[in-house]
Design a protein around this motif. Structure first.
Motif, PDB file in Angstrom:
ATOM      1  N   ARG A  19      44.457  44.949  33.355  1.00 43.47           N
ATOM      2  CA  ARG A  19      43.893  43.653  33.731  1.00 43.47           C
ATOM      3  C   ARG A  19      42.982  43.175  32.602  1.00 43.47           C
ATOM      4  O   ARG A  19      41.753  43.257  32.666  1.00 43.47           O
ATOM      5  N   LEU A  20      43.616  42.698  31.544  1.00 46.72           N
ATOM      6  CA  LEU A  20      42.916  42.416  30.296  1.00 46.72           C
ATOM      7  C   LEU A  20      41.960  41.236  30.388  1.00 46.72           C
ATOM      8  O   LEU A  20      40.929  41.217  29.709  1.00 46.72           O
ATOM      9  N   ASN A  21      42.291  40.242  31.207  1.00 47.09           N
ATOM     10  CA  ASN A  21      41.479  39.031  31.252  1.00 47.09           C
ATOM     11  C   ASN A  21      40.038  39.309  31.646  1.00 47.09           C
ATOM     12  O   ASN A  21      39.127  38.577  31.258  1.00 47.09           O
ATOM     13  N   LYS A  22      39.818  40.367  32.426  1.00 45.69           N
ATOM     14  CA  LYS A  22      38.453  40.705  32.838  1.00 45.69           C
ATOM     15  C   LYS A  22      37.573  41.070  31.649  1.00 45.69           C
ATOM     16  O   LYS A  22      36.351  40.987  31.729  1.00 45.69           O
ATOM     17  N   PHE A  23      38.194  41.464  30.553  1.00 47.05           N
ATOM     18  CA  PHE A  23      37.432  41.953  29.404  1.00 47.05           C
ATOM     19  C   PHE A  23      37.582  41.052  28.173  1.00 47.05           C
ATOM     20  O   PHE A  23      37.117  41.401  27.101  1.00 47.05           O
ATOM     21  N   LEU A  24      38.208  39.896  28.369  1.00 44.88           N
ATOM     22  CA  LEU A  24      38.296  38.916  27.289  1.00 44.88           C
ATOM     23  C   LEU A  24      37.169  37.903  27.444  1.00 44.88           C
ATOM     24  O   LEU A  24      36.857  37.467  28.558  1.00 44.88           O
TER      25      LEU A  24
END
Length: 278
Positions: free
Chosen positions: A132-137
């Motif tokens: 869930r990459l968007n949480k860390f972008l």
């Protein structure tokens, strides 16, 4: 003070049959550096540089090895196994990295690699991965300038083009009609900022914008002509696919570069190709 997920220089307290105990401060206490990880030369009271994580028994442990990715970063890692708790990834340490099922967006396959973000889970204190990459972008408005060169990691594809992580922080898009070579998830490449929009979205290109791009292409064409003895059977009449295969650029960019070289009287153009002007 030493923390899980960081490198630290720790003092050697004592030796035991299974390794060295290191002073990791009040939070972690004494941490084991397993015997298989011990340096060739050491002494009690000396220091050793280590990375701190948890072993298979969930105890803090030290290693002198460097993981393939540090917590807080994105990486492209291979799936080694899938179990009842999640997928385990190869990150270069004796204990594989867990990607829990709740952090997966699709079914993962053993032997395949995926782009993940690695971090210390605030609830458990363990180092884990997530898809869930968007949480860390970073979602805030970026301060990139038009034409700025940036480092990219490709991580997905949409109807518009390819999604890329910019400098390990923001997300941007390489539009499909501006990409003239095959790209794959996990690939790292140099790119350029075309536009940073007020809504935080970022348009990207694989090529220098404007004049810089054409200048670079002019130089490449001149160099290729010299290597070919002064003539190249490539022209404005050539199919776009042939131009892309030869130079990796669009027909429009090719025509701009050859037109500029013609105006500078460096090449002569014909339907058969182009020739260096002596």
């Amino acid at each position: 003070m030493a923390h899980i997920g960081e490198r630290a220089t720790l003092t050697i307290l004592r030796e035991q049959p299974f390794g060295l105990f290191l002073d990791a401060g009040d939070e972690l206490g004494e941490v084991l550096l397993p015997r298989r990880e011990m340096p060739v030369k050491w002494h009690v009271g000396g220091e050793v540089d280590v990375f701190l994580y948890h072993d298979s028994e969930d105890r803090p442990v030290a290693t002198m090895k460097h993981p393939k990715v540090m917590p807080g970063d994105f990486a492209y890692l291979e799936v080694l196994a899938v179990t009842g708790v999640g997928a385990f990834l190869d990150w270069g340490l004796p204990k594989d990295l867990l990607l829990p099922f709740r952090e997966q967006k699709e079914r993962l396959e053993v032997g395949k690699s995926y782009v993940v973000h690695v971090h210390v889970d605030p609830a458990s204190g363990r180092i884990v991965a997530t898809r869930r990459l968007n949480k860390f972008l970073n979602q805030t408005k970026p301060d990139y300038k038009e034409g700025q060169e940036v480092e990219l990691m490709l991580y997905g594809k949409t109807e518009l083009g390819y999604k890329a992580i910019i400098e390990g922080k923001h997300s941007g898009v390489l539009f499909a009609n501006e990409v003239f070579r095959r790209l794959r998830a996990g690939e790292k490449t140099k790119g350029y900022v075309v536009q940073a929009r007020p809504d935080g979205k970022i348009d990207l290109s694989l090529y220098p914008p404007g004049r810089a791009r054409i200048d670079d292409l002019e130089t490449r064409i001149e160099d290729e002509l010299k290597q070919r003895g002064g003539f190249w059977a490539l022209s404005d009449s050539s199919p776009a696919e042939e131009i892309h295969k030869a130079l990796g650029v669009s027909k429009k960019a090719f025509k701009q570069a050859t037109g500029a070289l013609f105006k500078k009287r460096k090449i002569a153009l014909s339907d058969e190709g182009m020739r260096l002007v002596e």
